[in-house]
Enzyme design. Sequence first.
Site, PDB file in Angstrom:
ATOM      1  N   GLY A  13       0.822  -1.214   0.000  1.00 13.86           N
ATOM      2  CA  GLY A  13       0.000   0.000   0.000  1.00 13.86           C
ATOM      3  C   GLY A  13       0.849   1.254   0.000  1.00 13.86           C
ATOM      4  O   GLY A  13       0.518   2.240   0.661  1.00 13.86           O
ATOM      5  N   ARG A  16       0.727   5.713  -1.864  1.00 14.57           N
ATOM      6  CA  ARG A  16       0.370   7.011  -1.267  1.00 14.57           C
ATOM      7  C   ARG A  16       0.364   6.893   0.258  1.00 14.57           C
ATOM      8  O   ARG A  16       0.602   5.809   0.809  1.00 14.57           O
ATOM      9  CB  ARG A  16      -1.005   7.463  -1.768  1.00 14.57           C
ATOM     10  CG  ARG A  16      -2.141   6.608  -1.246  1.00 14.57           C
ATOM     11  CD  ARG A  16      -3.486   7.185  -1.644  1.00 14.57           C
ATOM     12  NE  ARG A  16      -4.524   6.720  -0.721  1.00 14.57           N
ATOM     13  CZ  ARG A  16      -5.817   6.947  -0.882  1.00 14.57           C
ATOM     14  NH1 ARG A  16      -6.223   7.623  -1.939  1.00 14.57           N
ATOM     15  NH2 ARG A  16      -6.688   6.520   0.001  1.00 14.57           N
ATOM     16  N   ASP A  63      -2.732  -7.275  -5.167  1.00 17.02           N
ATOM     17  CA  ASP A  63      -3.859  -7.261  -4.251  1.00 17.02           C
ATOM     18  C   ASP A  63      -3.454  -8.205  -3.130  1.00 17.02           C
ATOM     19  O   ASP A  63      -3.451  -9.426  -3.307  1.00 17.02           O
ATOM     20  CB  ASP A  63      -5.125  -7.766  -4.965  1.00 17.02           C
ATOM     21  CG  ASP A  63      -6.293  -7.892  -4.001  1.00 17.02           C
ATOM     22  OD1 ASP A  63      -6.102  -7.663  -2.787  1.00 17.02           O
ATOM     23  OD2 ASP A  63      -7.392  -8.234  -4.468  1.00 17.02           O
ATOM     24  N   ASN A  90       1.491  -2.553   5.439  1.00 20.90           N
ATOM     25  CA  ASN A  90       0.858  -1.239   5.649  1.00 20.90           C
ATOM     26  C   ASN A  90      -0.499  -1.100   4.967  1.00 20.90           C
ATOM     27  O   ASN A  90      -1.354  -0.360   5.448  1.00 20.90           O
ATOM     28  CB  ASN A  90       1.815  -0.151   5.141  1.00 20.90           C
ATOM     29  CG  ASN A  90       1.129   1.182   4.965  1.00 20.90           C
ATOM     30  OD1 ASN A  90       0.898   1.921   5.922  1.00 20.90           O
ATOM     31  ND2 ASN A  90       0.740   1.504   3.719  1.00 20.90           N
ATOM     32  N   SER A 142      -3.510  -0.024  14.387  1.00 20.35           N
ATOM     33  CA  SER A 142      -4.168   1.280  14.554  1.00 20.35           C
ATOM     34  C   SER A 142      -4.588   1.406  16.006  1.00 20.35           C
ATOM     35  O   SER A 142      -4.820   0.384  16.674  1.00 20.35           O
ATOM     36  CB  SER A 142      -5.429   1.349  13.691  1.00 20.35           C
ATOM     37  OG  SER A 142      -6.254   2.429  14.109  1.00 20.35           O
ATOM     38  N   TYR A 154     -12.972  -3.059  11.156  1.00 25.00           N
ATOM     39  CA  TYR A 154     -11.612  -2.489  11.165  1.00 25.00           C
ATOM     40  C   TYR A 154     -10.916  -2.750  12.502  1.00 25.00           C
ATOM     41  O   TYR A 154      -9.753  -3.171  12.527  1.00 25.00           O
ATOM     42  CB  TYR A 154     -11.718  -0.990  10.890  1.00 25.00           C
ATOM     43  CG  TYR A 154     -10.407  -0.250  10.760  1.00 25.00           C
ATOM     44  CD1 TYR A 154      -9.655  -0.321   9.589  1.00 25.00           C
ATOM     45  CD2 TYR A 154      -9.938   0.561  11.798  1.00 25.00           C
ATOM     46  CE1 TYR A 154      -8.460   0.390   9.460  1.00 25.00           C
ATOM     47  CE2 TYR A 154      -8.758   1.270  11.672  1.00 25.00           C
ATOM     48  CZ  TYR A 154      -8.026   1.185  10.506  1.00 25.00           C
ATOM     49  OH  TYR A 154      -6.843   1.902  10.382  1.00 25.00           O
ATOM     50  N   ALA A 157      -9.877  -6.360  12.792  1.00 22.57           N
ATOM     51  CA  ALA A 157      -8.703  -6.649  11.959  1.00 22.57           C
ATOM     52  C   ALA A 157      -7.431  -6.083  12.600  1.00 22.57           C
ATOM     53  O   ALA A 157      -6.395  -6.749  12.640  1.00 22.57           O
ATOM     54  CB  ALA A 157      -8.895  -6.064  10.561  1.00 22.57           C
ATOM     55  N   ILE A 187      -3.455  10.393  11.621  1.00 28.12           N
ATOM     56  CA  ILE A 187      -2.337  10.828  10.783  1.00 28.12           C
ATOM     57  C   ILE A 187      -2.899  11.581   9.577  1.00 28.12           C
ATOM     58  O   ILE A 187      -3.763  11.069   8.862  1.00 28.12           O
ATOM     59  CB  ILE A 187      -1.507   9.615  10.285  1.00 28.12           C
ATOM     60  CG1 ILE A 187      -1.009   8.739  11.445  1.00 28.12           C
ATOM     61  CG2 ILE A 187      -0.340  10.093   9.408  1.00 28.12           C
ATOM     62  CD1 ILE A 187      -0.004   9.369  12.381  1.00 28.12           C
TER      63      ILE A 187
HETATM   64  P1  NAD Z   1      -4.328   5.219   2.318  1.00 27.57           P
HETATM   65  O1  NAD Z   1      -5.690   4.811   1.941  1.00 27.57           O
HETATM   66  O2  NAD Z   1      -3.884   6.618   2.020  1.00 27.57           O
HETATM   67  O3  NAD Z   1      -3.266   4.224   1.652  1.00 27.57           O
HETATM   68  C1  NAD Z   1      -3.461   2.833   1.654  1.00 27.57           C
HETATM   69  C2  NAD Z   1      -2.942   2.260   0.351  1.00 27.57           C
HETATM   70  O4  NAD Z   1      -3.197   0.837   0.362  1.00 27.57           O
HETATM   71  C3  NAD Z   1      -3.661   2.821  -0.884  1.00 27.57           C
HETATM   72  O5  NAD Z   1      -2.716   3.296  -1.828  1.00 27.57           O
HETATM   73  C4  NAD Z   1      -4.464   1.635  -1.405  1.00 27.57           C
HETATM   74  O6  NAD Z   1      -4.615   1.630  -2.819  1.00 27.57           O
HETATM   75  C5  NAD Z   1      -3.634   0.453  -0.922  1.00 27.57           C
HETATM   76  N1  NAD Z   1      -4.411  -0.797  -0.846  1.00 27.57           N
HETATM   77  C6  NAD Z   1      -5.693  -0.941  -0.412  1.00 27.57           C
HETATM   78  N2  NAD Z   1      -6.080  -2.221  -0.532  1.00 27.57           N
HETATM   79  C7  NAD Z   1      -5.021  -2.906  -1.039  1.00 27.57           C
HETATM   80  C8  NAD Z   1      -4.819  -4.268  -1.398  1.00 27.57           C
HETATM   81  N3  NAD Z   1      -5.787  -5.195  -1.262  1.00 27.57           N
HETATM   82  N4  NAD Z   1      -3.627  -4.636  -1.916  1.00 27.57           N
HETATM   83  C9  NAD Z   1      -2.629  -3.720  -2.085  1.00 27.57           C
HETATM   84  N5  NAD Z   1      -2.779  -2.415  -1.760  1.00 27.57           N
HETATM   85  C10 NAD Z   1      -3.955  -2.009  -1.247  1.00 27.57           C
HETATM   86  O7  NAD Z   1      -4.166   4.881   3.872  1.00 27.57           O
HETATM   87  P2  NAD Z   1      -3.176   5.484   4.990  1.00 27.57           P
HETATM   88  O8  NAD Z   1      -3.928   6.470   5.783  1.00 27.57           O
HETATM   89  O9  NAD Z   1      -1.858   5.836   4.412  1.00 27.57           O
HETATM   90  O10 NAD Z   1      -3.037   4.186   5.930  1.00 27.57           O
HETATM   91  C11 NAD Z   1      -1.987   3.245   5.831  1.00 27.57           C
HETATM   92  C12 NAD Z   1      -2.138   2.229   6.961  1.00 27.57           C
HETATM   93  O11 NAD Z   1      -2.131   2.890   8.215  1.00 27.57           O
HETATM   94  C13 NAD Z   1      -3.451   1.436   6.905  1.00 27.57           C
HETATM   95  O12 NAD Z   1      -3.213   0.103   7.324  1.00 27.57           O
HETATM   96  C14 NAD Z   1      -4.327   2.158   7.907  1.00 27.57           C
HETATM   97  O13 NAD Z   1      -5.328   1.330   8.433  1.00 27.57           O
HETATM   98  C15 NAD Z   1      -3.295   2.538   8.958  1.00 27.57           C
HETATM   99  N6  NAD Z   1      -3.702   3.671   9.803  1.00 27.57           N
HETATM  100  C16 NAD Z   1      -3.898   4.912   9.282  1.00 27.57           C
HETATM  101  C17 NAD Z   1      -4.272   5.958  10.127  1.00 27.57           C
HETATM  102  C18 NAD Z   1      -4.473   7.367   9.620  1.00 27.57           C
HETATM  103  O14 NAD Z   1      -4.865   8.222  10.394  1.00 27.57           O
HETATM  104  N7  NAD Z   1      -4.200   7.669   8.365  1.00 27.57           N
HETATM  105  C19 NAD Z   1      -4.459   5.710  11.489  1.00 27.57           C
HETATM  106  C20 NAD Z   1      -4.260   4.440  11.978  1.00 27.57           C
HETATM  107  C21 NAD Z   1      -3.871   3.418  11.127  1.00 27.57           C
END
Ligand code: NAD
Length: 249
Positions: A13, A16, A63, A90, A142, A154, A157, A187
Amino acid sequence: DLHLREKTAIITGSARGIGAAIAKALAEEGVNVVITDINSEAAAEYAKDLVEQGHNAISVGSDISDPESVDLLQKATLEAFGGVDILVNNAGIVRDRGIIKMSVEDWDAVLSTNLKGSWLCSKAVLPSMAQRGWGRIVNISSRAHWGNPGQTNYSSAKAGVIGLTRSLAMEQGRRNITVNAVAPGFILTDGIKSLDHIEHIKAGALEKNTVPRLGEPEDIANIVTFLVSDRAGYINGELVHVSGGRYSG
Ligand code: NAD
C-alpha cells in the site's frame, strides 16, 4: 548510519499516504524499495519519482488479499533484488458502518485486506528472510484496536494484527527475524486532507491528543525505519503507539 544500505524492503500500500512515506524514508537509508499497491498505476508513478530522486525502487501491482497476487509480488521482488529483508504490512482499507448496516462484504473486505493480507505477505517473504538469517516485519495496526464505534470490522482486523505480530515474533525470533507492530493515531495523509469534514475531524483529534499537534506520515516512517534497523534487534513482538499521546477513547 542505520546499516540498511542494500537491504530490500516490500512496503504494501505504498503508492500514497503512510506507506509512501515509509518507502521514501527507507529509500533514503539506501534500501531497495518495492512499491506495491492495488493501484498499480499510482505505484508505478511513485516508484518512478523515487528513481528520479536517485533511489533504488521498483513497482509491482498487487492485491494483498489474493494469495496468487502475493506470490507474484514475492517472485518479482526476488527477481529484481535477489531476496527480501524487510516487509512492512501497511496496506489497509476502511468500510465504516454500524453493525446492523454493515454487510458481510464490508466485514470480509476489511478482514481480507487488513488481516489476511498481512498474514499472506508475511508467509510469502519468510523463506527468503530465513535463508538470509536476518529479517524484519513491521505490521501497521491502529489505535482502533481498542475499539471504535462504526468500525467492528476495522478494529477486529487491527486487533488481529497484534495477535499475528506476537505469534510470528515467537515463531521467528530465533531466526533473527523480528516482528513488531505500530499503532498510529490520527495521521494527516493526503487522502484524509481531501475529506469534506476535515476541519471538524482535525479539531476532534487535536482535542484528544496530549501532544499539541496532529500526526504526519513521517511520524510513522520514523519509527518503522528504527524498528527495521539493527538498533532495534532486541525488540520483538512489541506494539508501539504513535498517537500523539492519545490512548483509548
Ligand atoms: P491510504 O488509503 O492513504 O493508503 C493505503 C494504500 O493501500 C492505498 O494506496 C491503497 O490503494 C492500498 N491498498 C488498499 N487495498 C489494497 C490491497 N488489497 N492490496 C494492495 N494495496 C492495497 O491509507 P493510509 O492512511 O496511508 O493508511 C496506511 C495504513 O495505516 C493502513 O493500514 C491504515 O489502516 C493505517 N492507519 C492509518 C491511520 C491514519 O490516520 N491515516 C491511522 C491508523 C492506522
